[in-house]
Design a protein around this motif. Structure first.
Motif, PDB file in Angstrom:
ATOM      1  N   ILE A 347       0.869  -1.173   0.000  1.00 55.57           N
ATOM      2  CA  ILE A 347       0.000   0.000   0.000  1.00 55.57           C
ATOM      3  C   ILE A 347       0.903   1.218   0.000  1.00 55.57           C
ATOM      4  O   ILE A 347       1.741   1.374   0.897  1.00 55.57           O
ATOM      5  CB  ILE A 347      -0.926   0.018   1.229  1.00 55.57           C
ATOM      6  CG1 ILE A 347      -1.752  -1.264   1.306  1.00 55.57           C
ATOM      7  CG2 ILE A 347      -1.843   1.230   1.188  1.00 55.57           C
ATOM      8  CD1 ILE A 347      -2.565  -1.392   2.577  1.00 55.57           C
ATOM      9  N   GLN A 348       0.761   2.057  -0.991  1.00 55.52           N
ATOM     10  CA  GLN A 348       1.653   3.201  -1.159  1.00 55.52           C
ATOM     11  C   GLN A 348       0.809   4.472  -1.223  1.00 55.52           C
ATOM     12  O   GLN A 348      -0.076   4.595  -2.070  1.00 55.52           O
ATOM     13  CB  GLN A 348       2.465   3.031  -2.445  1.00 55.52           C
ATOM     14  CG  GLN A 348       3.658   3.936  -2.570  1.00 55.52           C
ATOM     15  CD  GLN A 348       4.895   3.359  -1.894  1.00 55.52           C
ATOM     16  OE1 GLN A 348       4.851   2.246  -1.370  1.00 55.52           O
ATOM     17  NE2 GLN A 348       5.986   4.094  -1.913  1.00 55.52           N
ATOM     18  N   GLY A 349       1.058   5.400  -0.303  1.00 60.56           N
ATOM     19  CA  GLY A 349       0.279   6.627  -0.238  1.00 60.56           C
ATOM     20  C   GLY A 349       1.116   7.863  -0.491  1.00 60.56           C
ATOM     21  O   GLY A 349       2.281   7.927  -0.079  1.00 60.56           O
ATOM     22  N   TYR A 350       0.552   8.842  -1.171  1.00 62.23           N
ATOM     23  CA  TYR A 350       1.249  10.084  -1.497  1.00 62.23           C
ATOM     24  C   TYR A 350       0.349  11.282  -1.197  1.00 62.23           C
ATOM     25  O   TYR A 350      -0.865  11.242  -1.443  1.00 62.23           O
ATOM     26  CB  TYR A 350       1.621  10.126  -2.980  1.00 62.23           C
ATOM     27  CG  TYR A 350       2.526   9.012  -3.429  1.00 62.23           C
ATOM     28  CD1 TYR A 350       3.903   9.178  -3.469  1.00 62.23           C
ATOM     29  CD2 TYR A 350       2.007   7.786  -3.816  1.00 62.23           C
ATOM     30  CE1 TYR A 350       4.739   8.159  -3.881  1.00 62.23           C
ATOM     31  CE2 TYR A 350       2.830   6.757  -4.239  1.00 62.23           C
ATOM     32  CZ  TYR A 350       4.198   6.944  -4.269  1.00 62.23           C
ATOM     33  OH  TYR A 350       5.020   5.931  -4.685  1.00 62.23           O
ATOM     34  N   SER A 351       0.947  12.342  -0.685  1.00 65.69           N
ATOM     35  CA  SER A 351       0.241  13.613  -0.513  1.00 65.69           C
ATOM     36  C   SER A 351       0.536  14.486  -1.718  1.00 65.69           C
ATOM     37  O   SER A 351       1.703  14.773  -1.999  1.00 65.69           O
ATOM     38  CB  SER A 351       0.693  14.312   0.764  1.00 65.69           C
ATOM     39  OG  SER A 351       0.420  13.515   1.895  1.00 65.69           O
ATOM     40  N   LYS A 352      -0.500  14.907  -2.412  1.00 67.97           N
ATOM     41  CA  LYS A 352      -0.340  15.706  -3.615  1.00 67.97           C
ATOM     42  C   LYS A 352      -1.286  16.900  -3.579  1.00 67.97           C
ATOM     43  O   LYS A 352      -2.414  16.798  -3.099  1.00 67.97           O
ATOM     44  CB  LYS A 352      -0.637  14.861  -4.865  1.00 67.97           C
ATOM     45  CG  LYS A 352       0.351  13.725  -5.094  1.00 67.97           C
ATOM     46  CD  LYS A 352       1.719  14.261  -5.489  1.00 67.97           C
ATOM     47  CE  LYS A 352       2.705  13.133  -5.726  1.00 67.97           C
ATOM     48  NZ  LYS A 352       4.046  13.640  -6.123  1.00 67.97           N
ATOM     49  N   LYS A 353      -0.789  18.011  -4.123  1.00 68.26           N
ATOM     50  CA  LYS A 353      -1.614  19.210  -4.169  1.00 68.26           C
ATOM     51  C   LYS A 353      -2.725  19.038  -5.182  1.00 68.26           C
ATOM     52  O   LYS A 353      -2.512  18.569  -6.305  1.00 68.26           O
ATOM     53  CB  LYS A 353      -0.785  20.430  -4.514  1.00 68.26           C
ATOM     54  CG  LYS A 353      -1.528  21.744  -4.262  1.00 68.26           C
ATOM     55  CD  LYS A 353      -0.600  22.927  -4.287  1.00 68.26           C
ATOM     56  CE  LYS A 353      -1.338  24.184  -3.859  1.00 68.26           C
ATOM     57  NZ  LYS A 353      -0.453  25.368  -3.864  1.00 68.26           N
ATOM     58  N   LEU A 354      -3.931  19.405  -4.762  1.00 64.50           N
ATOM     59  CA  LEU A 354      -5.095  19.266  -5.614  1.00 64.50           C
ATOM     60  C   LEU A 354      -5.151  20.353  -6.670  1.00 64.50           C
ATOM     61  O   LEU A 354      -4.633  21.458  -6.475  1.00 64.50           O
ATOM     62  CB  LEU A 354      -6.372  19.322  -4.778  1.00 64.50           C
ATOM     63  CG  LEU A 354      -6.645  18.144  -3.840  1.00 64.50           C
ATOM     64  CD1 LEU A 354      -7.727  18.517  -2.847  1.00 64.50           C
ATOM     65  CD2 LEU A 354      -7.041  16.912  -4.636  1.00 64.50           C
ATOM     66  N   PRO A 355      -5.823  20.073  -7.790  1.00 64.01           N
ATOM     67  CA  PRO A 355      -6.119  21.137  -8.742  1.00 64.01           C
ATOM     68  C   PRO A 355      -6.991  22.204  -8.079  1.00 64.01           C
ATOM     69  O   PRO A 355      -7.693  21.924  -7.095  1.00 64.01           O
ATOM     70  CB  PRO A 355      -6.893  20.420  -9.856  1.00 64.01           C
ATOM     71  CG  PRO A 355      -6.534  18.972  -9.704  1.00 64.01           C
ATOM     72  CD  PRO A 355      -6.315  18.756  -8.240  1.00 64.01           C
ATOM     73  N   THR A 356      -6.975  23.394  -8.625  1.00 58.35           N
ATOM     74  CA  THR A 356      -7.769  24.496  -8.052  1.00 58.35           C
ATOM     75  C   THR A 356      -8.910  24.918  -8.955  1.00 58.35           C
ATOM     76  O   THR A 356      -9.675  25.808  -8.587  1.00 58.35           O
ATOM     77  CB  THR A 356      -6.865  25.701  -7.767  1.00 58.35           C
ATOM     78  OG1 THR A 356      -6.189  26.086  -8.975  1.00 58.35           O
ATOM     79  CG2 THR A 356      -5.847  25.377  -6.685  1.00 58.35           C
ATOM     80  N   LEU A 357      -9.028  24.294 -10.125  1.00 58.73           N
ATOM     81  CA  LEU A 357     -10.139  24.589 -11.016  1.00 58.73           C
ATOM     82  C   LEU A 357     -11.210  23.520 -10.857  1.00 58.73           C
ATOM     83  O   LEU A 357     -10.914  22.328 -10.819  1.00 58.73           O
ATOM     84  CB  LEU A 357      -9.669  24.640 -12.473  1.00 58.73           C
ATOM     85  CG  LEU A 357      -8.661  25.730 -12.821  1.00 58.73           C
ATOM     86  CD1 LEU A 357      -8.245  25.620 -14.290  1.00 58.73           C
ATOM     87  CD2 LEU A 357      -9.235  27.113 -12.522  1.00 58.73           C
ATOM     88  N   ALA A 358     -12.468  23.955 -10.754  1.00 57.62           N
ATOM     89  CA  ALA A 358     -13.565  23.018 -10.584  1.00 57.62           C
ATOM     90  C   ALA A 358     -13.675  22.097 -11.801  1.00 57.62           C
ATOM     91  O   ALA A 358     -13.401  22.485 -12.937  1.00 57.62           O
ATOM     92  CB  ALA A 358     -14.877  23.776 -10.379  1.00 57.62           C
TER      93      ALA A 358
END
Length: 466
Positions: A347-358
């Protein structure tokens, strides 16, 4: 099967990555969880005493039903004995945790492919539901189905179904005799989940038999699937054909699966880390298919979410490619992972910045030539919606002793409503961001909760008070 779970340390770094359509500040925390099989099971899925009982019961019932007079030799071909419920959206749902042991010498073991995916004296195939096996079991997400048509000649239900290790407890099971006289044993099923059909009634190939559970001598939800060519355990076969199968020369499957099905079986977008409690606790997935701008996850920088991939039968040196795709299909961001060891599961988890456009986005991962993807949506707070939004607003811990915390974005106020199992409202409160903690005085049991913002449902689910 007994297993060791290794949780590798969190690796955190902060950097700036340049992509085609955006410059993204990436806070990345990798959660590495691998599973390695221990081949030292002290007691088989079915004990010697239980085998004796099974033989006697099945033979007695077969005689009563007069089944031995209608045999059609060589007429049986087996289909896969598990099936995902339509509510399960994972790319797969199982892994083989142990094959039949072909080596009859005590203290030694070998599977049909001359490998070590078995344990000493194991007489069947253990098919574990994975990942999040207790969550799948609790929600009836993986069904046991008949691998071939036949007559029910023994059945047991009503036994405790959340065992975590060696025990002499009775399992919930069904035994089916096929038209050639062979028998299939379906063991460890969930309590009170078995078909209503009784001994003597027929079932068709693919027909529902029950739900995967962890009853009897079991360390987690799995199906022990065992086939006898005759009326005693001494006639057992291994449905898989292979170089080291000494029990039978041909495969009994109508379509034999690969020995190692190396693949990504699930990907998910999450508000925070998953929670994997010890057996028999139910996993807390913290998954979400929508994120409202601005988003603040638990334990994450502002605007970041968690993205998980689950690999079955990991192979050293193989590369996983992960990407988030924009609504138009173009690349938003991508990253890779290279397997540094062989492991049963990862199980491999990553924190990534979300897009900001709907819009609607896709998280996709590829490994060993196979891909798995899931959709998620970025929602503008001004966007009106009459549908339930599984928003990144977290109520925890769950289960709880009554002391609760609720994390949500700074600008929000929330209404928390709790109902009992009769649908009666037992608690209601307006919350603001500064609300540090709630102390509920409610009897132990299961409740339903709703979290609303301006009459829009932001999250809903079950709440367990212990």
């Amino acid at each position: 099967m007994k297993r060791k779970i290794y949780l590798h340390g969190m690796v955190v770094f902060i950097g700036v990555f340049q992509f085609v359509n955006a410059q993204i500040n990436t806070f990345e925390s990798k959660i590495n969880i691998i599973e390695i099989l221990e081949n030292n099971e002290p007691q088989s899925c079915i004990t010697s005493e239980q085998y004796n009982f099974l033989e006697n019961q099945c033979n007695k019932n077969a005689q009563i039903l007069d089944l031995q007079t209608t045999l059609i030799p060589g007429s049986v071909s087996l289909s896969w004995p598990l099936q995902a419920d339509t509510a399960l959206k994972d790319c797969s749902y199982y892994r083989i945790s142990a094959y039949v042991d072909q080596n009859t010498t005590t203290g030694n073991f070998e599977d049909f492919n001359c490998g070590s995916n078995t344990y000493d004296g194991h007489k069947g195939t253990d098919i574990s539901i994975w990942p999040n096996n207790f969550y799948k079991m609790d929600n009836n997400l993986v069904k046991v189905i008949a691998a071939a048509s036949g007559i029910i000649i023994d059945k047991q239900d009503g036994e405790f179904d959340k065992n975590c290790g060696s025990t002499s407890a009775t399992a919930n099971y069904i035994v089916i005799q096929h038209e050639d006289g062979s028998r299939a044993i379906y063991f460890h099923m969930k309590k009170n989940s078995l078909t209503a059909k009784i001994i003597g009634q027929s079932v068709l190939s693919g027909e529902f038999l029950g739900i995967v559970g962890s009853s009897g001598n079991s360390s987690g939800p799995h199906l022990h699937f065992e086939v006898w060519s005759g009326s005693t355990v001494s006639t057992r076969i291994d449905p898989f054909s292979g170089t080291c199968n000494t029990l039978n020369s041909k495969s009994w499957w109508n379509d034999q699966k690969e020995y190692k099905e190396s693949a990504i079986v699930k990907v998910s977008s999450n508000t925070t880390d998953i929670v994997l409690p010890p057996c028999p606790g139910t996993e807390t997935l913290n998954e979400s298919s929508s994120f409202q701008i601005p988003f603040q996850g638990t334990g994450l920088p502002a605007g970041f979410a968690k993205f998980y991939m689950y690999i079955r039968e990991e192979i050293i040196g193989l590369k996983a490619e992960m990407r988030i795709l924009n609504p138009d299909g173009s690349n938003f961001t991508n990253w890779t992972y290279i397997s540094v060891t062989d492991s049963k599961t990862r199980i491999q988890g990553y924190s990534k910045k979300l897009p900001t456009l709907a819009g609607k986005y896709i998280f996709k991962a590829s490994y060993n030539g196979k891909s798995c993807s899931t959709d998620f949506e970025i929602i503008n707070p001004t966007k009106s919606s009459s549908t339930i939004v599984n928003a990144p607003i977290n109520l925890y811990p769950n289960p709880s002793n009554g002391n609760l915390r609720i994390d949500f974005a700074n600008h929000l106020t929330l209404d928390l409503i709790i109902y009992n199992n009769l649908g009666n409202m037992v608690f209601k409160s307006k919350l603001i961001r500064q609300t540090p903690e709630l102390n509920l005085v409610l009897p132990s049991g299961m409740y339903m909760f709703k979290l609303l913002h301006e009459n829009q449902i932001m999250n809903t689910g079950k709440l367990i008070i212990e």
